[in-house]
Design an enzyme around this catalytic site. Sequence first.
Site, PDB file in Angstrom:
ATOM      1  N   SER A 101      19.505  19.284 -17.510  1.00  0.00           N
ATOM      2  CA  SER A 101      19.038  19.396 -18.893  1.00  0.00           C
ATOM      3  C   SER A 101      20.209  19.324 -19.863  1.00  0.00           C
ATOM      4  O   SER A 101      21.345  19.637 -19.519  1.00  0.00           O
ATOM      5  CB  SER A 101      18.320  20.730 -19.088  1.00  0.00           C
ATOM      6  OG  SER A 101      17.302  20.888 -18.127  1.00  0.00           O
TER       7      SER A 101
HETATM    8  N1  SAH Z   1      18.051  23.402 -13.570  1.00  0.00           N
HETATM    9  C1  SAH Z   1      18.473  22.075 -13.216  1.00  0.00           C
HETATM   10  C2  SAH Z   1      17.519  21.038 -13.769  1.00  0.00           C
HETATM   11  C3  SAH Z   1      17.145  20.087 -12.704  1.00  0.00           C
HETATM   12  S1  SAH Z   1      15.839  18.956 -13.080  1.00  0.00           S
HETATM   13  C4  SAH Z   1      19.922  21.825 -13.603  1.00  0.00           C
HETATM   14  O1  SAH Z   1      20.516  22.639 -14.328  1.00  0.00           O
HETATM   15  O2  SAH Z   1      20.495  20.834 -13.153  1.00  0.00           O
HETATM   16  C5  SAH Z   1      14.462  19.752 -12.321  1.00  0.00           C
HETATM   17  C6  SAH Z   1      14.502  19.933 -10.824  1.00  0.00           C
HETATM   18  O3  SAH Z   1      13.250  20.493 -10.420  1.00  0.00           O
HETATM   19  C7  SAH Z   1      14.685  18.648 -10.012  1.00  0.00           C
HETATM   20  O4  SAH Z   1      15.837  18.744  -9.219  1.00  0.00           O
HETATM   21  C8  SAH Z   1      13.401  18.569  -9.165  1.00  0.00           C
HETATM   22  O5  SAH Z   1      13.612  18.023  -7.863  1.00  0.00           O
HETATM   23  C9  SAH Z   1      12.967  20.032  -9.096  1.00  0.00           C
HETATM   24  N2  SAH Z   1      11.545  20.259  -8.817  1.00  0.00           N
HETATM   25  C10 SAH Z   1      10.475  19.528  -9.213  1.00  0.00           C
HETATM   26  N3  SAH Z   1       9.323  20.065  -8.766  1.00  0.00           N
HETATM   27  C11 SAH Z   1       9.661  21.178  -8.045  1.00  0.00           C
HETATM   28  C12 SAH Z   1       8.912  22.155  -7.311  1.00  0.00           C
HETATM   29  N4  SAH Z   1       7.579  22.095  -7.235  1.00  0.00           N
HETATM   30  N5  SAH Z   1       9.596  23.167  -6.700  1.00  0.00           N
HETATM   31  C13 SAH Z   1      10.955  23.223  -6.772  1.00  0.00           C
HETATM   32  N6  SAH Z   1      11.719  22.328  -7.444  1.00  0.00           N
HETATM   33  C14 SAH Z   1      11.083  21.307  -8.083  1.00  0.00           C
END
Ligand code: SAH
Length: 223
Positions: free
Chosen positions: A67
């Site tokens: 993000s």
């Molecule tokens: N907090 C992260 C943002 C990553 S983007 C950062 O600081 O980099 C969101 C993430 O959520 C992705 O890596 C995606 O694979 C994960 N995601 C999507 N659906 C999910 C689920 N049902 N359970 C766990 N993770 C999930």
Amino acid sequence: MLTDPPKYQAWRRRMVEQLMKRGITDTRLLQAMQKLPRQWFCPDTLLDTLLYDIDCAIQIDCNQTISKPYTVAWQTQLLKVSPSMTVLEVGTGSGYQTAVLCEMGARVYTVERQSVLFRKTKALLASLHYPAHCFLGDCFNGLPEMRGFKYDRILVTCGATELPMGLMQMLNTGGIIVIPIGPEGSQKMHRITKNGETQDEWLDETLGDAYFVPMLEGRNFTK
Ligand code: SAH
């Protein structure tokens, strides 16, 4: 080797000033973002002038994104984190948000459904000595290994189409969840305060537009 050249420290100071101008006031959050080198969580190939741009989301492995710094700050401030609170993060991704929460003194549990990201980020956080507990799986309804455990705060960093009731059950009474909800392209940020066990006691605040990768079902073991 993970380095932090003085130029990046100066850029972080400017990032924090810009976050303050946009309404971020949580001192421990600002200190954490001032301290934490974001480049450690970003691909090496990234143009470094984008690292501390508060409006720049960054592509990571598995077609996922870290993000924007502003979004990290906005969600974290909404979460009202105090030291030693238990925080569940859904969507570990790069681990940057996880590390921000650890720097703020929270006890962090984080879940990722992409095995490639899970492995890489778990190793990175351990090498940086962040005591976050990393899990692999789909956290829409919590994971079997986490059942029975409740959290003070839940931070969802992927967009859900509806509020996952399984996650609400994992929130302590008095706890807060911050979660983007809605179809892709028209998500809204929600902060829900669980003032009691029944749904009519929950305070649901809708707080503006959000742009997140979708929350998907199941684990992804490809690669
Ligand atoms: N907090 C992260 C943002 C990553 S983007 C950062 O600081 O980099 C969101 C993430 O959520 C992705 O890596 C995606 O694979 C994960 N995601 C999507 N659906 C999910 C689920 N049902 N359970 C766990 N993770 C999930």
